[in-house]
Design an enzyme around this catalytic site. Structure first.
Site, mmCIF file in Angstrom:
data_model
loop_
_atom_site.group_PDB
_atom_site.id
_atom_site.type_symbol
_atom_site.label_atom_id
_atom_site.label_comp_id
_atom_site.label_asym_id
_atom_site.label_seq_id
_atom_site.Cartn_x
_atom_site.Cartn_y
_atom_site.Cartn_z
ATOM 1 N N LYS A 11 0.839 -1.202 0.000
ATOM 2 C CA LYS A 11 0.000 0.000 0.000
ATOM 3 C C LYS A 11 0.871 1.247 0.000
ATOM 4 O O LYS A 11 1.918 1.289 0.643
ATOM 5 C CB LYS A 11 -0.920 -0.032 1.228
ATOM 6 C CG LYS A 11 -1.990 1.056 1.233
ATOM 7 C CD LYS A 11 -2.924 0.889 2.424
ATOM 8 C CE LYS A 11 -3.979 1.988 2.472
ATOM 9 N NZ LYS A 11 -4.897 1.831 3.616
ATOM 10 N N SER A 70 -9.761 2.046 2.797
ATOM 11 C CA SER A 70 -8.856 2.782 1.916
ATOM 12 C C SER A 70 -7.878 1.882 1.160
ATOM 13 O O SER A 70 -7.243 2.292 0.208
ATOM 14 C CB SER A 70 -8.060 3.797 2.733
ATOM 15 O OG SER A 70 -7.248 3.138 3.698
ATOM 16 N N SER A 117 -10.145 -0.475 6.998
ATOM 17 C CA SER A 117 -9.585 -0.283 5.661
ATOM 18 C C SER A 117 -8.874 -1.486 5.068
ATOM 19 O O SER A 117 -8.450 -1.444 3.917
ATOM 20 C CB SER A 117 -8.633 0.915 5.653
ATOM 21 O OG SER A 117 -9.352 2.104 5.814
#
Length: 486
Positions: A79, A154, A178
């Protein structure tokens, strides 16, 4: 058939037998990215030159008889809020559009030590603020199951890249759901570890008391392998717990006889769709058939979790994001007339609407005259939520419910209504406030063919039991074998 349809342990055996090479795995990853990422848009930066160079070096290791770890040669996506040395890390924001870190996050160092191969950086909601991956400053990630739908957020890029077969597994971060929410939307396995289980050093902070890095994989077994590699105390992170790391793989026995399951009535109540509710009830029948028992319980303060979370996380974000001012690194406005003007314009131009919204909310909650009424009160309610979990865990081994109230929704459907968007995390947020571990595993498909997630929540630092239940359920069903047809 793609190599990524195999589990990590199977690929490891192929490598040992010299039936495949690490370069084959890396080639497969980049070929798949080239083929489908134009549609999915999961990656923000690729690490191709370094990854291919590393793969050749690792292939040379295969000619020796030395013992190779289970992550050896495995392609992983990271990420974009986890810093990687000399590889652009933007946190999905314009304000960090040209930021190349000079060091690796602790989890990235651990992956290097395990000889995993970093394929690239994954798209995300800006500074991890969002539930749909529509808040990225660069592009919107699409759900591989239906490209008109969001992948969740996210960590939308992290979940979508695994579901689309671009990487074997990925790292995400979870502040209010997330990892688990996008894992549910994309039909993969996502774990938020106990707060402190995994070092946050090198994770660009959103809300420091809630953030936690965790693994996203196709199977529970792979998830346990990846958590094993990244867990442990870190002297660079004062919030990492000095607690031994058990062998998570040993918990994958398939045996849940006598296990006591709590099902909060609030998790199957108002606002939870019939499809999510029915999928959980079917999952409970499966676990009953394996010898577990379940009862309905109450987490009475969970109804306050959403308001508590947004006050606390926004307050922490307001403080954490003050460092992005155009002075030291990142984006700087080109038309400032003074130092103060440079601060204002840099932040106005560099941050997106959702980030600005949360900074303003957090600054208000922390301001003189409002601190006691909002921030302090939210901290008190957080303690009550934590106490609710501890009371339930006195009599039960795990808590089970849906990961999300509904399946994924269409891109653009909720962007004009932030409050409705926030409600997507209503079932995951309490886990972060309490600091306990939670996993999402696939538990079926909606009538529109979109994945549904089952959330399994455990006691502090009891990921072993969470994995045991998740693995037993996974092995008794075939939901994890289903793949999107891109």
């Amino acid at each position: 058939m793609s190599l990524f349809t195999y589990k990590m342990s199977e690929l490891h055996e192929f490598l040992y037998k010299k039936e495949i090479k690490v370069t084959d795995l890396v080639d497969e990853s980049y070929k798949r990215i080239q083929s489908v990422d134009g549609q999915v848009q999961a990656f923000l930066a690729l690490n191709e030159e370094q990854a291919r160079k590393q793969a050749k070096t690792l292939d040379e290791k295969l000619t020796t008889d030395q013992d190779l770890g289970l992550l050896f040669g495995m392609p992983i996506g990271i990420k974009d809020n986890i810093v990687t040395k000399d590889l652009r890390t933007t946190s999905g924001s314009k304000i960090l559009e040209n930021f190349e870190p000079i060091y690796d996050a602790s989890v990235v160092q651990k992956l290097h030590q395990a000889d995993a191969v970093n394929i690239g950086k994954l798209n995300m909601d800006e500074f991890a603020m969002g539930s749909s991956n529509e808040n990225s400053a660069y592009k919107t990630v699409h759900n591989p199951w239906n490209l008109d739908y969001v992948p969740g957020g996210s960590s939308g890029g992290s979940a979508a890249s695994v579901a689309a077969g671009e990487v074997l597994f990925s790292l995400g971060s979870d502040t209010g759901g997330s990892i688990r929410q996008p894992a549910a939307y994309c039909g993969v396995v996502g774990l938020k570890p106990t707060y402190g289980r995994v070092s946050r050093f090198g994770l660009i902070a959103f809300a420091s008391s809630l953030d936690q890095i965790g693994p996203i994989t196709r199977t529970v077994e792979d998830n346990a392998y990846l958590l094993q590699a990244i867990s442990g105390v870190d002297p660079l992170d004062g919030t990492s717990a000095n607690i031994g790391v058990p062998n998570f793989r040993e918990s994958l026995t398939g045996d849940v006889k006598g296990l006591r399951i709590a099902v909060p009535k609030e998790y199957l109540g108002e606002g939870v769709g019939e499809e999510a509710k029915n999928a959980v009830l079917e999952a409970l029948k499966v676990l009953e058939g394996l010898g577990a028992t379940w009862e309905e319980v109450s987490l009475p303060h969970s109804k306050y979790a959403l308001a508590t979370y947004y006050l606390l996380s926004s307050s922490e974000a307001s403080a954490n994001l003050a460092r992005f001012d155009g002075v030291r690194y990142g984006y700087r406005t080109s038309n400032a007339e003074s130092l103060l003007d440079m601060y204002k314009k840099t932040r106005a131009e560099g941050f997106g609407d959702e980030v600005k919204r949360r900074i303003m909310l957090g600054t208000f909650a922390l301001s003189s005259g409002y601190y006691d009424a909002y921030y302090k009160k939210a901290q008190q309610v957080r303690t009550l939520i934590k106490n609710d979990f501890e009371e339930v865990f006195k009599n039960y081994d795990v808590i089970i419910g849906p990961t999300t109230p509904t399946p994924s929704f269409k891109i653009g459907e909720k962007t004009s209504d932030p409050l409705t968007m926030y409600a997507n995390d209503i079932l995951t947020i309490p886990v972060n406030l309490a600091g306990v571990p939670g996993i999402s595993v696939p538990c079926g498909l909606s009538c529109e063919g979109l994945p549904l997630g089952l959330q399994i929540i455990g006691k502090h630092f009891d990921e072993n039991t969470v994995y045991r239940v998740a693995h037993a359920y996974e092995q008794a069903t075939d939901h994890h074998t289903k793949r999107p047809q891109l």
